[in-house]
Design a protein around this motif. Structure first.
Motif: not given
Length: 121
Positions: A3-11, A14
């Motif tokens: 989840n942490e990696q996915e959130n960083k990737c999203h930021m 985007h």
């Protein structure tokens, strides 16, 4: 992907897509692709760091070129529309950035998944 990696990737994805959208607002055909390349290269290097990897700028550029090429081949009409819309005053400043953001978001997630599999521990 955690989840942490996915959130960083999203930021990362985007924010880079928005930057590319701003660059695509300039009404010069062809400039959007150059902007996309620069943004994709920096985005790839940032995404690589999320997964604990390291890439040279040249390797990141090669991945960016491959991702953009795949995105363009999957949606050639979008690419043509993005660049040709710049010839129409007003419309080009709306259409080109919107299409650029969508294309970069898609390419960014392709790169993120590719990097995740390359640097999986």
């Amino acid at each position: 992907m955690t989840n942490e990696q996915e959130n960083k990737c999203h930021m990362i994805i985007h924010s880079h897509a928005v930057a590319a959208g701003a660059g695509n607002a300039i009404p010069v055909p062809g400039l959007g692709i150059a902007t996309d390349m620069v943004v994709m290269t920096t985005m790839t290097m940032s995404l690589c760091a999320v997964f604990g990897g390291s890439l040279t700028e040249e390797a990141a550029k090669a991945l960016a070129i491959a991702a953009i090429k795949n995105t363009m081949l999957k949606a050639p009409i979008k690419t043509l529309t993005k660049e040709l819309s710049k010839l129409i005053p007003g419309l080009g400043q709306i259409v080109a950035p919107a299409i650029g953001v969508v294309m970069l978001e898609a390419a960014g997630w392709v790169i993120a998944k590719d990097l995740e599999s390359k640097f999986k521990k």
